[in-house]
Design a protein around this motif. Structure first.
Motif, PDB file in Angstrom:
ATOM      1  N   GLU A 129       0.813  -1.200   0.000  1.00 39.24           N
ATOM      2  CA  GLU A 129       0.000   0.000   0.000  1.00 39.24           C
ATOM      3  C   GLU A 129       0.855   1.262   0.000  1.00 39.24           C
ATOM      4  O   GLU A 129       0.358   2.353  -0.314  1.00 39.24           O
ATOM      5  CB  GLU A 129      -0.963   0.020   1.192  1.00 39.24           C
ATOM      6  CG  GLU A 129      -0.287  -0.064   2.540  1.00 39.24           C
ATOM      7  CD  GLU A 129      -0.131  -1.479   3.017  1.00 39.24           C
ATOM      8  OE1 GLU A 129      -0.897  -1.900   3.894  1.00 39.24           O
ATOM      9  OE2 GLU A 129       0.784  -2.184   2.522  1.00 39.24           O
ATOM     10  N   SER A 130       2.133   1.128   0.349  1.00 41.43           N
ATOM     11  CA  SER A 130       3.043   2.273   0.413  1.00 41.43           C
ATOM     12  C   SER A 130       4.045   2.304  -0.729  1.00 41.43           C
ATOM     13  O   SER A 130       4.640   3.354  -1.003  1.00 41.43           O
ATOM     14  CB  SER A 130       3.802   2.259   1.743  1.00 41.43           C
ATOM     15  OG  SER A 130       2.919   2.422   2.834  1.00 41.43           O
ATOM     16  N   PHE A 131       4.267   1.168  -1.381  1.00 46.75           N
ATOM     17  CA  PHE A 131       5.289   1.067  -2.426  1.00 46.75           C
ATOM     18  C   PHE A 131       4.766   0.285  -3.625  1.00 46.75           C
ATOM     19  O   PHE A 131       3.934  -0.616  -3.479  1.00 46.75           O
ATOM     20  CB  PHE A 131       6.532   0.337  -1.905  1.00 46.75           C
ATOM     21  CG  PHE A 131       7.240   1.001  -0.769  1.00 46.75           C
ATOM     22  CD1 PHE A 131       8.237   1.940  -1.001  1.00 46.75           C
ATOM     23  CD2 PHE A 131       6.920   0.684   0.542  1.00 46.75           C
ATOM     24  CE1 PHE A 131       8.900   2.547   0.057  1.00 46.75           C
ATOM     25  CE2 PHE A 131       7.572   1.289   1.603  1.00 46.75           C
ATOM     26  CZ  PHE A 131       8.563   2.227   1.362  1.00 46.75           C
ATOM     27  N   LEU A 132       5.317   0.601  -4.782  1.00 48.70           N
ATOM     28  CA  LEU A 132       5.195  -0.260  -5.951  1.00 48.70           C
ATOM     29  C   LEU A 132       6.459  -1.095  -6.012  1.00 48.70           C
ATOM     30  O   LEU A 132       7.569  -0.550  -6.013  1.00 48.70           O
ATOM     31  CB  LEU A 132       5.046   0.556  -7.227  1.00 48.70           C
ATOM     32  CG  LEU A 132       5.075  -0.266  -8.524  1.00 48.70           C
ATOM     33  CD1 LEU A 132       3.829  -1.144  -8.633  1.00 48.70           C
ATOM     34  CD2 LEU A 132       5.201   0.625  -9.754  1.00 48.70           C
ATOM     35  N   PHE A 133       6.306  -2.414  -6.048  1.00 46.62           N
ATOM     36  CA  PHE A 133       7.449  -3.324  -6.109  1.00 46.62           C
ATOM     37  C   PHE A 133       7.532  -3.966  -7.488  1.00 46.62           C
ATOM     38  O   PHE A 133       6.520  -4.444  -8.017  1.00 46.62           O
ATOM     39  CB  PHE A 133       7.334  -4.405  -5.038  1.00 46.62           C
ATOM     40  CG  PHE A 133       7.400  -3.875  -3.631  1.00 46.62           C
ATOM     41  CD1 PHE A 133       8.613  -3.516  -3.065  1.00 46.62           C
ATOM     42  CD2 PHE A 133       6.239  -3.712  -2.880  1.00 46.62           C
ATOM     43  CE1 PHE A 133       8.668  -3.016  -1.772  1.00 46.62           C
ATOM     44  CE2 PHE A 133       6.292  -3.222  -1.589  1.00 46.62           C
ATOM     45  CZ  PHE A 133       7.513  -2.873  -1.033  1.00 46.62           C
ATOM     46  N   GLU A 134       8.731  -3.980  -8.038  1.00 49.78           N
ATOM     47  CA  GLU A 134       8.991  -4.665  -9.297  1.00 49.78           C
ATOM     48  C   GLU A 134      10.131  -5.657  -9.085  1.00 49.78           C
ATOM     49  O   GLU A 134      11.010  -5.441  -8.239  1.00 49.78           O
ATOM     50  CB  GLU A 134       9.407  -3.671 -10.381  1.00 49.78           C
ATOM     51  CG  GLU A 134       8.404  -2.567 -10.672  1.00 49.78           C
ATOM     52  CD  GLU A 134       8.980  -1.547 -11.638  1.00 49.78           C
ATOM     53  OE1 GLU A 134       8.858  -1.755 -12.860  1.00 49.78           O
ATOM     54  OE2 GLU A 134       9.562  -0.545 -11.164  1.00 49.78           O
ATOM     55  N   VAL A 135      10.109  -6.730  -9.849  1.00 53.31           N
ATOM     56  CA  VAL A 135      11.190  -7.710  -9.822  1.00 53.31           C
ATOM     57  C   VAL A 135      11.896  -7.655 -11.165  1.00 53.31           C
ATOM     58  O   VAL A 135      11.301  -7.957 -12.207  1.00 53.31           O
ATOM     59  CB  VAL A 135      10.657  -9.127  -9.537  1.00 53.31           C
ATOM     60  CG1 VAL A 135      11.821 -10.125  -9.509  1.00 53.31           C
ATOM     61  CG2 VAL A 135       9.900  -9.160  -8.209  1.00 53.31           C
ATOM     62  N   LEU A 136      13.153  -7.251 -11.138  1.00 48.74           N
ATOM     63  CA  LEU A 136      13.945  -7.075 -12.351  1.00 48.74           C
ATOM     64  C   LEU A 136      14.658  -8.367 -12.715  1.00 48.74           C
ATOM     65  O   LEU A 136      15.418  -8.917 -11.901  1.00 48.74           O
ATOM     66  CB  LEU A 136      14.966  -5.952 -12.138  1.00 48.74           C
ATOM     67  CG  LEU A 136      16.039  -5.747 -13.215  1.00 48.74           C
ATOM     68  CD1 LEU A 136      15.398  -5.324 -14.534  1.00 48.74           C
ATOM     69  CD2 LEU A 136      17.066  -4.706 -12.757  1.00 48.74           C
ATOM     70  N   ASP A 137      14.409  -8.847 -13.914  1.00 54.87           N
ATOM     71  CA  ASP A 137      15.127 -10.016 -14.435  1.00 54.87           C
ATOM     72  C   ASP A 137      16.449  -9.531 -14.999  1.00 54.87           C
ATOM     73  O   ASP A 137      16.476  -8.830 -16.026  1.00 54.87           O
ATOM     74  CB  ASP A 137      14.300 -10.694 -15.526  1.00 54.87           C
ATOM     75  CG  ASP A 137      14.944 -11.967 -16.059  1.00 54.87           C
ATOM     76  OD1 ASP A 137      16.184 -12.114 -15.934  1.00 54.87           O
ATOM     77  OD2 ASP A 137      14.222 -12.814 -16.610  1.00 54.87           O
ATOM     78  N   PRO A 138      17.584  -9.875 -14.370  1.00 49.67           N
ATOM     79  CA  PRO A 138      18.862  -9.343 -14.837  1.00 49.67           C
ATOM     80  C   PRO A 138      19.247  -9.836 -16.227  1.00 49.67           C
ATOM     81  O   PRO A 138      20.031  -9.186 -16.926  1.00 49.67           O
ATOM     82  CB  PRO A 138      19.862  -9.839 -13.775  1.00 49.67           C
ATOM     83  CG  PRO A 138      19.202 -11.009 -13.136  1.00 49.67           C
ATOM     84  CD  PRO A 138      17.738 -10.749 -13.193  1.00 49.67           C
ATOM     85  N   ALA A 139      18.676 -10.953 -16.650  1.00 52.64           N
ATOM     86  CA  ALA A 139      19.017 -11.501 -17.962  1.00 52.64           C
ATOM     87  C   ALA A 139      18.324 -10.745 -19.089  1.00 52.64           C
ATOM     88  O   ALA A 139      18.913 -10.487 -20.137  1.00 52.64           O
ATOM     89  CB  ALA A 139      18.646 -12.988 -18.019  1.00 52.64           C
ATOM     90  N   THR A 140      17.058 -10.352 -18.866  1.00 54.46           N
ATOM     91  CA  THR A 140      16.289  -9.698 -19.923  1.00 54.46           C
ATOM     92  C   THR A 140      16.143  -8.199 -19.724  1.00 54.46           C
ATOM     93  O   THR A 140      15.841  -7.479 -20.679  1.00 54.46           O
ATOM     94  CB  THR A 140      14.877 -10.309 -20.005  1.00 54.46           C
ATOM     95  OG1 THR A 140      14.164  -9.993 -18.797  1.00 54.46           O
ATOM     96  CG2 THR A 140      14.953 -11.825 -20.154  1.00 54.46           C
ATOM     97  N   GLY A 141      16.329  -7.739 -18.480  1.00 55.10           N
ATOM     98  CA  GLY A 141      16.115  -6.325 -18.181  1.00 55.10           C
ATOM     99  C   GLY A 141      14.650  -5.981 -17.993  1.00 55.10           C
ATOM    100  O   GLY A 141      14.314  -4.824 -17.745  1.00 55.10           O
ATOM    101  N   GLY A 142      13.774  -6.980 -18.109  1.00 52.83           N
ATOM    102  CA  GLY A 142      12.352  -6.741 -17.923  1.00 52.83           C
ATOM    103  C   GLY A 142      11.941  -6.814 -16.466  1.00 52.83           C
ATOM    104  O   GLY A 142      12.625  -7.433 -15.640  1.00 52.83           O
TER     105      GLY A 142
END
Length: 429
Positions: free
Chosen positions: A243-256
């Motif tokens: 509720e306080s943050f947007l979390f993303e998971v970065l794939d280091p292989a694809t950059g997505g």
């Protein structure tokens, strides 16, 4: 307000008012004043290097008169970085500190045993405990004024119910208690829980410490730049404060980036005003899931594997220190306090275990099983030695320059840097 509205507002604030981010976005040909649904994912990431390059005020996005407090990171992985907060930023982080499952009330006595100097950690728990109506014991970091003998006395005599510290401190407290003829599980009857941070904590070490002290541990996850990002619920899951943050998971292989999966955690704060946190790469490798939780929360769950810099390659697979830690404390469950450190050379692990004199025989009796478990779970061959008390973890005063010291448990062969050594000068055995 939708999440897109909140993102547009905070990114626009950062662009207008934080000089370093404005220059960074302009260099990437991104104009946040013309918002579109795909603009956010085109924003460049913010990194630790940005925090250092922008020092001291390049990321400050409010007038100095609005700044309530300035903090700095410990600098354990590089130069310290600044963190600014308004009064509103502080109020929002204190609310988050009370989301976890420990359930502080006015009946609690909270023993705060993390540094007050420049880091946010102690101030987070101190303020949150007071907001809950609890009593605070502001013990702070280990120093000449706060050796372990005094800390242990405060913990017992003032009948602390909740400790706030690094996991390694609980191990050190237990060893100091045993040296004083006290049983951690029996002679601190008021202590019910510990909120722990500052180190990645494996499930097996969590169980080991809970058994040692007869308490429940609630891991807290975050950093000085971001403050708390997540905490453990009563069911034991580590939830992210979505509720306080947007979390993303970065794939280091694809950059997505994706909302779930395994990769590097990227964080955006919906609320931070003084120093906007926008697409900030934490440097931590995590697994984020949306699995259902017995506690009833729909917040995402996270497993923190460790820093990207701590990743080792063993027999064709990635191994983090937490993986070795989980095997070590799983095999040594029920023993007296144990500290470990290791060096990896190919698929071979040289492992040192340090425990009390009274506990050494029991630990030695478990080394064959530990070696088999390391081979079975991680593919590691191992040479295990049990070293005398004080070899790695002394109960001495830390030198002033080591006041923010965090142990390094596992390293590649030949890797430099500090080890799991709390060497000091003031003997206190």
């Amino acid at each position: 307000m939708t999440d897109q509205d909140r993102l547009a507002a905070i990114v626009g604030h950062a662009y207008r008012n934080a000089p370093h981010l404005r220059a960074k976005y302009q260099a990437a040909a991104v104009d946040p004043t013309s918002w579109s649904d795909d603009l956010f994912e085109r924003l460049p990431f913010t990194t630790k290097d940005d925090l250092r390059l922008a020092y001291p005020e390049g990321l400050l996005a409010v007038d100095r008169t609005e700044v309530a407090v300035v903090h700095e990171s410990s600098g354990t992985t590089g130069e310290p970085t600044p963190a600014y907060f308004t009064r509103g930023d502080i109020d929002e982080w204190l609310d988050r500190m009370l989301f976890n499952g420990v359930g502080l009330t006015e009946r609690d006595v909270v023993f705060v045993k993390t540094p007050y100097s420049m880091l946010t950690t102690a101030h987070q728990m101190h303020g949150a405990a007071q907001r809950a109506g609890a009593t605070v014991i502001p013990a702070g970091n280990r120093s000449e004024l706060m050796p372990y003998s005094r800390a242990l006395r405060l913990l017992r005599d003032y009948r602390a119910t909740v400790a706030y510290c690094m996991p390694v401190e609980l191990m050190l407290f237990a060893r100091r208690a045993l040296a004083a003829g006290l049983d951690p599980a029996e002679d601190f009857p008021d202590l019910r829980a510990a909120v722990v941070n500052g180190e990645v904590l494996s499930p097996a070490k969590k169980r080991f410490l809970e058994n040692l002290w007869s308490i429940t541990l609630y891991p807290d996850y975050g950093s000085t730049e971001t403050t708390t990002l997540g905490g453990a619920c009563r069911a034991g899951a580590l939830h992210l404060w979505s509720e306080s943050f947007l979390f993303e998971v970065l794939d280091p292989a694809t950059g997505g980036c994706a909302p779930h999966g395994t990769g590097e955690l990227v964080v955006t704060s919906y609320h931070r005003r003084a120093m906007p946190i926008v697409r900030y790469r934490m440097g931590d490798i995590v697994t984020v899931t949306d699995a259902s939780c017995p506690c009833g929360s729909d917040r995402p769950q996270v497993r923190v594997h460790g820093r990207e810099a701590d990743r080792l390659r063993v027999c064709g697979r990635d191994v983090f220190p937490i993986d070795v830690e989980d095997v070590v404390y799983g095999a040594l469950y029920g023993c007296e306090p144990v500290f470990w450190s290791g060096e990896v050379d190919g698929d071979h692990l040289s492992l040192e275990l340090e425990t009390t004199e009274a506990g050494a025989a029991q630990v030695r009796g478990r080394t064959d099983g530990l070696a088999a478990a390391l081979k079975d779970r991680l593919g590691m061959r191992s040479a295990i030695s049990v070293v005398p008390p004080g070899t790695r973890m002394t109960l001495d005063r830390q030198a002033e320059q080591e006041a923010m010291f965090k142990p390094v448990y596992l390293r590649a062969c030949g890797q430099g840097g500090r080890t799991l050594d709390y060497t000091g000068t003031s003997q206190e055995h």
